[in-house]
Design a protein around this motif. Structure first.
Motif, PDB file in Angstrom:
ATOM      1  N   LYS A   1      32.858 -17.775 -47.307  1.00  0.00           N
ATOM      2  CA  LYS A   1      32.105 -18.968 -46.921  1.00  0.00           C
ATOM      3  C   LYS A   1      30.603 -18.708 -46.926  1.00  0.00           C
ATOM      4  CE  LYS A   1      35.494 -21.447 -44.069  1.00  0.00           C
ATOM      5  NZ  LYS A   1      35.803 -21.920 -42.697  1.00  0.00           N
ATOM      6  N   ALA A   2      30.209 -17.510 -46.537  1.00  0.00           N
ATOM      7  CA  ALA A   2      28.785 -17.157 -46.494  1.00  0.00           C
ATOM      8  C   ALA A   2      28.151 -17.149 -47.881  1.00  0.00           C
ATOM      9  CB  ALA A   2      28.610 -15.791 -45.830  1.00  0.00           C
ATOM     10  N   LEU A   3      28.977 -17.086 -48.903  1.00  0.00           N
ATOM     11  CA  LEU A   3      28.471 -17.053 -50.277  1.00  0.00           C
ATOM     12  C   LEU A   3      28.359 -18.444 -50.894  1.00  0.00           C
ATOM     13  CD1 LEU A   3      30.531 -14.004 -51.631  1.00  0.00           C
ATOM     14  CD2 LEU A   3      28.089 -14.055 -51.068  1.00  0.00           C
ATOM     15  N   ALA A   4      28.552 -19.486 -50.102  1.00  0.00           N
ATOM     16  CA  ALA A   4      28.517 -20.861 -50.619  1.00  0.00           C
ATOM     17  C   ALA A   4      27.230 -21.164 -51.397  1.00  0.00           C
ATOM     18  CB  ALA A   4      28.714 -21.860 -49.486  1.00  0.00           C
ATOM     19  N   PRO A   5      26.043 -20.789 -50.901  1.00  0.00           N
ATOM     20  CA  PRO A   5      24.817 -21.081 -51.683  1.00  0.00           C
ATOM     21  C   PRO A   5      24.780 -20.358 -53.031  1.00  0.00           C
ATOM     22  CG  PRO A   5      24.286 -20.593 -49.383  1.00  0.00           C
ATOM     23  CD  PRO A   5      25.724 -20.223 -49.581  1.00  0.00           C
ATOM     24  N   VAL A   6      25.282 -19.135 -53.049  1.00  0.00           N
ATOM     25  CA  VAL A   6      25.318 -18.368 -54.300  1.00  0.00           C
ATOM     26  C   VAL A   6      26.250 -19.048 -55.306  1.00  0.00           C
ATOM     27  CG1 VAL A   6      25.942 -16.153 -55.344  1.00  0.00           C
ATOM     28  CG2 VAL A   6      24.795 -16.209 -53.120  1.00  0.00           C
ATOM     29  N   ILE A   7      27.413 -19.466 -54.830  1.00  0.00           N
ATOM     30  CA  ILE A   7      28.401 -20.114 -55.702  1.00  0.00           C
ATOM     31  C   ILE A   7      27.857 -21.433 -56.241  1.00  0.00           C
ATOM     32  CG2 ILE A   7      30.697 -21.168 -55.747  1.00  0.00           C
ATOM     33  CD1 ILE A   7      31.475 -19.059 -53.576  1.00  0.00           C
TER      34      ILE A   7
ATOM     35  N   ILE B   1      35.289 -24.129 -49.665  1.00  0.00           N
ATOM     36  CA  ILE B   1      33.972 -24.470 -50.208  1.00  0.00           C
ATOM     37  C   ILE B   1      34.183 -25.493 -51.314  1.00  0.00           C
ATOM     38  CG2 ILE B   1      31.926 -23.638 -51.448  1.00  0.00           C
ATOM     39  CD1 ILE B   1      32.489 -20.851 -50.313  1.00  0.00           C
ATOM     40  N   SER B   2      33.360 -26.516 -51.351  1.00  0.00           N
ATOM     41  CA  SER B   2      33.386 -27.455 -52.467  1.00  0.00           C
ATOM     42  C   SER B   2      31.976 -27.962 -52.696  1.00  0.00           C
ATOM     43  CB  SER B   2      34.346 -28.622 -52.192  1.00  0.00           C
ATOM     44  OG  SER B   2      33.915 -29.379 -51.082  1.00  0.00           O
ATOM     45  N   GLY B   3      31.716 -28.431 -53.901  1.00  0.00           N
ATOM     46  CA  GLY B   3      30.397 -28.947 -54.230  1.00  0.00           C
ATOM     47  C   GLY B   3      30.450 -29.772 -55.491  1.00  0.00           C
ATOM     48  N   SER B   4      29.464 -30.614 -55.660  1.00  0.00           N
ATOM     49  CA  SER B   4      29.387 -31.488 -56.830  1.00  0.00           C
ATOM     50  C   SER B   4      27.930 -31.765 -57.145  1.00  0.00           C
ATOM     51  CB  SER B   4      30.099 -32.825 -56.567  1.00  0.00           C
ATOM     52  OG  SER B   4      31.439 -32.640 -56.193  1.00  0.00           O
ATOM     53  N   GLU B   5      27.672 -32.073 -58.404  1.00  0.00           N
ATOM     54  CA  GLU B   5      26.341 -32.495 -58.831  1.00  0.00           C
ATOM     55  C   GLU B   5      26.495 -33.465 -59.986  1.00  0.00           C
ATOM     56  OE1 GLU B   5      23.577 -29.414 -59.795  1.00  0.00           O
ATOM     57  OE2 GLU B   5      23.882 -28.321 -57.904  1.00  0.00           O
ATOM     58  N   GLY B   6      25.470 -34.293 -60.185  1.00  0.00           N
ATOM     59  CA  GLY B   6      25.435 -35.180 -61.329  1.00  0.00           C
ATOM     60  C   GLY B   6      26.151 -36.497 -61.103  1.00  0.00           C
ATOM     61  N   TYR B   7      26.355 -37.216 -62.209  1.00  0.00           N
ATOM     62  CA  TYR B   7      26.883 -38.570 -62.150  1.00  0.00           C
ATOM     63  C   TYR B   7      28.225 -38.674 -62.886  1.00  0.00           C
ATOM     64  CZ  TYR B   7      22.126 -39.624 -60.698  1.00  0.00           C
ATOM     65  OH  TYR B   7      20.920 -39.642 -60.031  1.00  0.00           O
ATOM     66  N   ASN B   8      29.212 -39.178 -62.177  1.00  0.00           N
ATOM     67  CA  ASN B   8      30.495 -39.409 -62.827  1.00  0.00           C
ATOM     68  C   ASN B   8      30.485 -40.717 -63.618  1.00  0.00           C
ATOM     69  OD1 ASN B   8      30.585 -40.344 -59.955  1.00  0.00           O
ATOM     70  ND2 ASN B   8      32.443 -41.362 -60.668  1.00  0.00           N
ATOM     71  N   ASP B   9      29.491 -41.584 -63.348  1.00  0.00           N
ATOM     72  CA  ASP B   9      29.260 -42.807 -64.119  1.00  0.00           C
ATOM     73  C   ASP B   9      27.755 -42.947 -64.266  1.00  0.00           C
ATOM     74  OD1 ASP B   9      28.876 -45.386 -65.067  1.00  0.00           O
ATOM     75  OD2 ASP B   9      30.568 -46.215 -63.957  1.00  0.00           O
ATOM     76  N   ILE B  10      27.238 -42.568 -65.440  1.00  0.00           N
ATOM     77  CA  ILE B  10      25.786 -42.530 -65.640  1.00  0.00           C
ATOM     78  C   ILE B  10      25.175 -43.922 -65.547  1.00  0.00           C
ATOM     79  CG2 ILE B  10      23.965 -41.998 -67.296  1.00  0.00           C
ATOM     80  CD1 ILE B  10      25.717 -39.717 -68.338  1.00  0.00           C
ATOM     81  N   ALA B  11      25.793 -44.892 -66.184  1.00  0.00           N
ATOM     82  CA  ALA B  11      25.232 -46.244 -66.228  1.00  0.00           C
ATOM     83  C   ALA B  11      25.079 -46.851 -64.842  1.00  0.00           C
ATOM     84  CB  ALA B  11      26.106 -47.138 -67.108  1.00  0.00           C
ATOM     85  N   ASN B  12      26.058 -46.584 -63.974  1.00  0.00           N
ATOM     86  CA  ASN B  12      26.026 -47.161 -62.629  1.00  0.00           C
ATOM     87  C   ASN B  12      25.409 -46.219 -61.603  1.00  0.00           C
ATOM     88  OD1 ASN B  12      27.260 -49.663 -63.270  1.00  0.00           O
ATOM     89  ND2 ASN B  12      29.260 -48.663 -63.333  1.00  0.00           N
ATOM     90  N   GLY B  13      25.027 -45.017 -62.043  1.00  0.00           N
ATOM     91  CA  GLY B  13      24.387 -44.074 -61.134  1.00  0.00           C
ATOM     92  C   GLY B  13      25.302 -43.593 -60.017  1.00  0.00           C
ATOM     93  N   THR B  14      26.597 -43.505 -60.293  1.00  0.00           N
ATOM     94  CA  THR B  14      27.560 -43.063 -59.286  1.00  0.00           C
ATOM     95  C   THR B  14      27.596 -41.539 -59.243  1.00  0.00           C
ATOM     96  OG1 THR B  14      28.910 -44.996 -59.829  1.00  0.00           O
ATOM     97  CG2 THR B  14      29.923 -43.287 -58.450  1.00  0.00           C
ATOM     98  N   LYS B  15      27.291 -40.989 -58.092  1.00  0.00           N
ATOM     99  CA  LYS B  15      27.245 -39.532 -57.962  1.00  0.00           C
ATOM    100  C   LYS B  15      28.630 -38.946 -57.709  1.00  0.00           C
ATOM    101  CE  LYS B  15      22.459 -38.999 -56.463  1.00  0.00           C
ATOM    102  NZ  LYS B  15      21.537 -38.412 -55.456  1.00  0.00           N
TER     103      LYS B  15
END
Length: 515
Positions: free
Chosen positions: A46-52, A80-94
């Motif tokens: 868990k402590a490695l979350a920022p590195v991952i 640990i989980s994380g996400s970035e970016g848009y799953n729907d670019i046109a609608n700006g859905t993150k």
């Protein structure tokens, strides 16, 4: 004593004697499974979350992922989980951990698990000819002398059918009738079945059809009912059934911009790559695989036998050797890739084993890997065509293991291994009355001459000087291990192996001075 009381006592004594006899007859009754010695391992990961997060983020930017979601699963929990970016670019859905991506060929292991479950229930056999279920495939193979293609060969990509990416990816929405029509025209084969590994999407679509033939249910309904609902997963095969805000649209990166890919409807080829799910949900499926290890005497889960999952993880078909593989550090670590049942098994030069599968379709790329002996796994889902996800997952796992100092499960010392070690130590170095000790197997003194044993051990003990400590056994398994004898001037290593008899006896012994 009243006769009835005498009878009760006699019965009790008989019962006890039977129980004792059974315990004596079963040398495995006290088996203890391997365990993790480090109680802080989860906290260290868990402590490695920022590195991952940084590793995935940098990789996604370099490879033009519109969005991605990842998860780290340890001991059956998404920690640990994380996400970035848009799953729907046109609608700006993150994107987030509940964003649902089409996971492509990651679907194959679920289809394979359904087949294995049906095998366990006696509804089919892995070595059944496929033509028993699909008559249109009767007598189809590259040569006349080829054996009938079996279900096992479908599971392990050894049917002789050609690698069919990316053609197979475009067949996702085909109907059952269209697949049967393909069979009726006769398939083209690249190899004789049972001799080579070659990745076949048609093969897994065929498994989906077999599931329907056996159960009377579409493969998707069978899998949803017997796996996903029981695991509490949110999953779909038809994209139109996914809430719009959760659905990841697929993209292709062309000329420095993203072009939306058309989503395909669910069809018979969905069994090879149609599943749509999220990191949050898929982690529950990963947990099912993780919890199959180690083998143990605990009660079974209600979904599928642990032994059947471990069977899926075994290398049933050799795939390739990569003598130049490395974890991105430029240091070669040759690795072997094999195929189990709907799963890839990857073993590196340090004998670390990774089990999982990649996925790739127009608009999507994905990968999951677990390391059964380390109790850790990762999953990465992205929404760009054939997103390269396998190498970063291997790199993340390798980095986490090194940075957190994770170790594989330790094997407890079995009682008989400990007993034989103690008995052997008492005989060293002179082996006085060794033949009468009862701890050596019948082969031992034919393979090892007593005078030679005494001579070697005496010289070795003189070399290391006065004994200061005898260390604990380091087991390789229940019946084989080694230990160190420390002296004032050096160390001895003693290795020994026991027989399959009951009681197990010493059949092999090696003594060496540790330099």
């Amino acid at each position: 004593m009243p006769s009835i009381l005498k009878k009760m006592v006699a019965c009790l004594l008989t019962y006890c004697s039977v129980i004792i006899a059974l315990a004596q007859e079963n040398p495995n009754a006290n088996y203890q499974p391997p365990f993790f010695a480090d109680k802080e391992r989860v906290a260290k990961v868990k402590a490695l979350a920022p590195v991952i997060q940084s590793m995935y983020s940098n990789y996604a930017k370099a490879n033009h992922f519109p969005s991605f979601s990842y998860g780290v699963v340890v001991d059956g929990e998404l920690i640990i989980s994380g996400s970035e970016g848009y799953n729907d670019i046109a609608n700006g859905t993150k994107a987030n951990s509940r964003t649902m991506y089409r996971i492509a060929s990651m679907s194959k292991s679920v289809t394979a698990m359904a087949i294995i479950k049906l095998r366990d229930e006696g509804k089919l056999k892995l070595d059944d000819p496929v033509a028993d279920y699909i008559p249109e495939l009767k007598n189809q193979a590259l040569t006349k002398d080829a054996a009938p293609i079996t279900i096992r060969e479908l599971l392990t990509h050894s049917t002789g059918l050609p690698e069919d990416n990316p053609w197979g990816d475009r067949q996702l929405a085909d109907t059952e009738e269209e697949l049967i029509a393909l069979f009726k025209k006769h398939l083209s084969f690249s190899n004789v079945n049972g001799t080579e590994y070659e990745y076949s999407n048609v093969g897994f679509a065929t498994l989906g059809l077999i599931i329907k033939k056996v159960t009377g249910l579409p493969y998707s309904e069978y899998i949803n009912r017997h796996f996903f609902k029981r695991l509490g997963m949110q999953a779909a095969w038809e994209y139109s059934k996914v809430p719009t805000a959760q659905l990841a649209k697929g993209y292709r990166y062309v000329n420095d911009s993203f072009k939306e890919e058309a989503l395909l409807h669910d069809g018979i080829y969905g069994a090879m790559g149609g599943l749509i799910t999220s990191v949050e949900s898929f982690s529950k499926y990963m947990a099912l695989h993780q919890q199959a290890w180690p083998a143990r005497n605990d009660a079974e889960n209600i979904i599928i036998n642990r032994s059947s999952i471990r069977e899926m993880h075994q290398p049933w078909r050799y795939a390739s050797l990569n003598p130049y593989f490395n974890y991105g550090n430029g240091i070669a670590c040759p690795a072997v890739s094999s195929y189990g049942y709907g799963l890839n098994i990857f073993r590196d030069c340090n004998n670390k084993v990774f089990v999982g599968h990649s996925g790739g379709l127009p608009g999507f790329g994905s990968n999951w890997r677990i390391m059964p002996e380390y109790g850790i796994g990762v999953v990465l889902l992205a929404n760009v065509t054939y997103a390269p996800t396998a190498s970063i997952n291997l790199k993340v796992l390798d980095s986490v293991i090194k940075l957190a100092g994770l170790q594989p499960r330790q094997i407890p010392v079995s009682s008989v291994l400990q007993q034989r070690k103690n008995e052997l130590v008492k005989l060293l170095p002179n082996f006085i009355n060794a033949k009468q000790s009862g701890i050596f197997a019948e082969n031992f003194f034919d393979d090892y001459y007593t005078d030679s044993l005494v001579k070697q051990a005496t010289a070795a003990f003189q070399t290391i000087g006065k004994i200061t400590k005898i260390e604990e056994v380091i087991p390789e398994n229940q019946l084989r291990g080694s230990f160190i004898i420390n002296g004032e001037k050096g160390k001895l290593k003693i290795f020994f192996t026991l027989t399959p008899e009951n009681p197990a006896l010493i059949q092999e012994y090696r003594l060496s001075v540790v330099k």
